[in-house]
Design a protein around this motif. Structure first.
Motif, short mmCIF file in Angstrom:
data_model
loop_
_atom_site.label_atom_id
_atom_site.label_comp_id
_atom_site.label_asym_id
_atom_site.label_seq_id
_atom_site.Cartn_x
_atom_site.Cartn_y
_atom_site.Cartn_z
N TYR A 1 38.64 4.66 38.25
CA TYR A 1 38.51 3.46 37.44
C TYR A 1 37.47 2.52 38.04
O TYR A 1 37.26 2.52 39.26
N THR B 1 41.68 10.67 37.96
CA THR B 1 40.96 9.65 37.22
C THR B 1 40.45 8.57 38.18
O THR B 1 41.16 8.18 39.10
N SER C 1 37.15 3.96 32.70
CA SER C 1 37.96 5.07 33.20
C SER C 1 37.15 6.35 33.11
O SER C 1 36.34 6.52 32.20
#
Length: 118
Positions: free
Chosen positions: A79, A77, A21
């Motif tokens: 990933y 974010t 992440s």
């Protein structure tokens, strides 16, 4: 300024999975793309996967079909889901963000170690 904080690295056996992440904060307006690069000692940093502002993705041939990059815009974010890991995936993985603000700016995370070993 932009800050990138990575998490999720570690030690995993061959064939295992990890999810990385990278949370972005700060002046994050104008993001063009986010991505993951990796580097091993004595080698150049190489692109693993990237995702554009419109959602288009790009992968290194060596990880196609095994890794998936995704992005949560609400959380700023990105990933990287890594499956079927191989020893050759061992590297320091760096998060990257490219933004536009009159010109292009490149930002990097601090790196997170991924080790694939039995």
């Amino acid at each position: 300024q932009v800050q990138l904080v990575e998490s999720g690295g570690g030690l995993v056996q061959p064939g295992g999975s990890l999810r990385l992440s990278c949370a972005a904060s700060g002046s994050i307006i104008g993001i063009l793309a986010m991505g993951w690069y990796r580097q091993t000692p004595g080698k150049q940093r190489e692109l693993v996967a990237s995702i554009g502002s419109g959602g288009s993705t790009n992968y290194a041939d060596s990880v196609k079909g095994r890794f998936t990059i995704s992005r949560d815009n609400a959380k700023n974010t990105v990933y990287l889901q890594m499956n079927s890991l191989k020893p050759e995936d061992t590297a320091v993985y760096y998060c990257n963000l490219v933004k536009w603000d009159a010109k292009t700016y490149d930002y990097w995370g601090q790196g997170t170690q991924v080790t694939v070993s039995s």
